[in-house]
Design a protein around this motif. Structure first.
Motif, short mmCIF file in Angstrom:
data_model
loop_
_atom_site.label_atom_id
_atom_site.label_comp_id
_atom_site.label_asym_id
_atom_site.label_seq_id
_atom_site.Cartn_x
_atom_site.Cartn_y
_atom_site.Cartn_z
N ARG A 29 0.81 -1.21 0.00
CA ARG A 29 0.00 0.00 0.00
C ARG A 29 0.85 1.26 0.00
N THR A 30 2.14 1.11 -0.07
CA THR A 30 3.02 2.27 -0.06
C THR A 30 2.98 2.99 -1.40
N PRO A 31 2.66 4.29 -1.44
CA PRO A 31 2.60 5.00 -2.72
C PRO A 31 3.88 4.81 -3.52
N GLY A 32 3.72 4.46 -4.79
CA GLY A 32 4.85 4.29 -5.68
C GLY A 32 5.56 2.96 -5.52
N SER A 33 5.07 2.11 -4.64
CA SER A 33 5.73 0.83 -4.41
C SER A 33 5.57 -0.06 -5.63
N VAL A 34 6.69 -0.70 -6.05
CA VAL A 34 6.63 -1.62 -7.18
C VAL A 34 5.93 -2.91 -6.79
N SER A 35 5.64 -3.10 -5.49
CA SER A 35 4.96 -4.30 -5.03
C SER A 35 3.46 -4.23 -5.23
N SER A 36 2.93 -3.05 -5.54
CA SER A 36 1.51 -2.91 -5.85
C SER A 36 1.34 -2.76 -7.35
N GLY A 37 0.12 -2.94 -7.81
CA GLY A 37 -0.17 -2.81 -9.23
C GLY A 37 -1.32 -1.86 -9.46
N ALA A 38 -1.89 -1.89 -10.65
CA ALA A 38 -3.00 -1.00 -11.00
C ALA A 38 -3.95 -1.74 -11.94
N VAL A 39 -5.17 -1.22 -12.02
CA VAL A 39 -6.19 -1.76 -12.92
C VAL A 39 -6.71 -0.62 -13.79
N ARG A 40 -6.85 -0.87 -15.08
CA ARG A 40 -7.34 0.15 -15.99
C ARG A 40 -8.45 -0.43 -16.86
N THR A 41 -9.50 0.38 -17.08
CA THR A 41 -10.56 -0.01 -18.01
C THR A 41 -11.18 1.25 -18.59
N VAL A 42 -12.05 1.07 -19.56
CA VAL A 42 -12.80 2.18 -20.17
C VAL A 42 -14.28 1.84 -20.06
N VAL A 43 -15.09 2.84 -19.71
CA VAL A 43 -16.52 2.65 -19.52
C VAL A 43 -17.28 3.26 -20.69
N ARG A 44 -18.14 2.44 -21.32
CA ARG A 44 -18.89 2.90 -22.48
C ARG A 44 -20.36 2.51 -22.37
N ASP A 45 -21.19 3.27 -23.09
CA ASP A 45 -22.59 2.90 -23.26
C ASP A 45 -22.65 1.68 -24.17
N ALA A 46 -23.34 0.64 -23.73
CA ALA A 46 -23.36 -0.61 -24.49
C ALA A 46 -24.00 -0.43 -25.86
N ALA A 47 -24.97 0.47 -25.99
CA ALA A 47 -25.69 0.64 -27.25
C ALA A 47 -24.95 1.56 -28.21
N THR A 48 -24.39 2.66 -27.69
CA THR A 48 -23.80 3.68 -28.57
C THR A 48 -22.28 3.64 -28.63
N GLY A 49 -21.66 3.05 -27.62
CA GLY A 49 -20.21 3.04 -27.56
C GLY A 49 -19.61 4.32 -27.01
N ALA A 50 -20.46 5.28 -26.64
CA ALA A 50 -19.96 6.55 -26.12
C ALA A 50 -19.37 6.36 -24.73
N PRO A 51 -18.28 7.09 -24.41
CA PRO A 51 -17.71 6.98 -23.06
C PRO A 51 -18.68 7.51 -22.01
N VAL A 52 -18.65 6.91 -20.83
CA VAL A 52 -19.54 7.33 -19.74
C VAL A 52 -18.69 7.71 -18.53
N PRO A 53 -18.76 8.98 -18.10
CA PRO A 53 -18.02 9.42 -16.91
C PRO A 53 -18.78 9.08 -15.64
N ARG A 54 -18.09 9.24 -14.53
CA ARG A 54 -18.68 9.10 -13.19
C ARG A 54 -19.26 7.71 -12.95
N VAL A 55 -18.61 6.73 -13.46
CA VAL A 55 -18.96 5.35 -13.17
C VAL A 55 -17.94 4.81 -12.18
#
Length: 336
Positions: A29-55
């Protein structure tokens, strides 16, 4: 979902780092520690493909022991994963290595439903969600989140023995540990046993039901999430899911302790999955109701000291599992 549950879970996933993160090694949990990782994704409307903020997202651990690391008033949600930006990008940093599933919901705009993130879209079943493997010093890419419109579930909860409505039964898609001071945490039945869950994505959802003095069950009367009969939610529509609650088998015991915690509880967790299976308040003893066939691990949050697992085990993994049958079961805790 109810406004109370929405407020609570929004705070949980957007701000707090819950017990799972707190239980992780400090280096993770130490900031910048190489022992922790990260998760990234993109959120979209399933019908239009438009990005959705605040999810917002919760990173729910796959590990049963991590799931069981919950305390008074907490959901089995793992840790907060932050919220998507204006381009729909959602990045969660300082994540302890391990496997996680993502549970997401939209704060604004309204109308999108909750979902577990699957490989090619949402699902209401946790076990069908994609498992993101987080490794030290690396960014793990989760599948694109494709949001669908929400639907509603309504129903009536009754006593299996008498047919009478069960008031103040808790109705949950994510199990949580009840807090005596804040028992309006989420959807609950009214005096006629009726309930409403709003804001669920259009998928098949298992639902858990719990009430004082009766056994906690998953939809269809199952003792485990995997055996639950799911309810089919459709976008913009209302599905009906009625449920009866059986008396179950008594699991009781004495609690010996010098000074009892103000809100002392014994918690039962599914021995295989870590799902919460029951919560009992503690006085000189406790009383749970469980279904025959269930295997549970018991934890006593009873003293002003670390929780105690059955047979003084170091944690969930080492705790002795209890097999529930039709005959009453007795498990005592000695904290002296």
């Amino acid at each position: 979902m109810s406004r109370t549950l929405l407020r609570h879970l929004t705070a949980t996933v957007a701000v707090a780092l819950l017990v799972v993160e707190a239980a992780a090694p400090a280096y993770a949990r130490t900031p910048g520690s190489v022992s922790s990782g990260a998760v990234r994704t993109v959120v979209r409307d399933a019908a239009t493909g438009a990005p959705v903020p605040r999810v917002c997202a919760a990173l729910v651990p796959v590990d049963a022991a991590a799931l069981a690391a919950v305390a008074l008033g907490e959901d089995q949600l793992g840790r907060g994963g932050g919220c998507s930006d204006d381009q729909g990008v959602l990045v969660t940093s300082e994540v302890a290595p391990g496997g996680y599933r993502l549970l997401v919901h939209a704060i604004y705009p309204p109308g999108y439903g909750w979902q577990w993130v699957g490989r090619h879209g949402g699902t209401g079943e946790r076990e069908r969600a994609y498992v993101v493997q987080v490794r030290p010093g690396a960014v793990a890419n989760a599948p694109t989140v494709r949001l669908d419109p929400a639907g509603t579930v309504v129903g009536v909860v009754t006593d299996a023995a008498t047919g009478a409505p069960v008031p103040r039964a808790r109705v949950m898609v994510v199990p949580y540990v009840t807090d005596p001071k804040n028992d309006d945490h989420g959807p609950m039945t009214d005096e006629e046993g009726r309930y409403t869950i709003t804001g669920l994505g259009p998928y098949h959802w298992p639902v858990q039901f719990a009430a004082n003095g009766l056994a906690t069950v998953w939809s269809g009367g199952a003792g485990t999430r995997a055996q639950a009969r799911t309810v089919r939610v459709r976008a913009g529509q209302t599905a009906t899911l009625n449920q009866t609650l059986p008396a179950g088998t008594p699991l009781t015991g004495a609690v010996l302790v010098d000074e009892l915690l103000t809100y002392a509880q014994v918690l039962a967790f599914d021995a295989a999955t870590g799902d919460l299976a029951g919560v009992a308040d503690v006085g000189y003893g406790y009383a749970l109701r469980l279904l025959p066939g269930q295997r549970v691990k018991l934890r006593c949050d009873c003293a002003y000291a670390p929780p105690v697992w059955h047979r003084d085990a170091a944690g969930f993994g080492a705790a002795t599992a209890v097999r529930v049958r039709r005959a009453p079961v007795v498990v005592d805790f000695n904290l002296d």
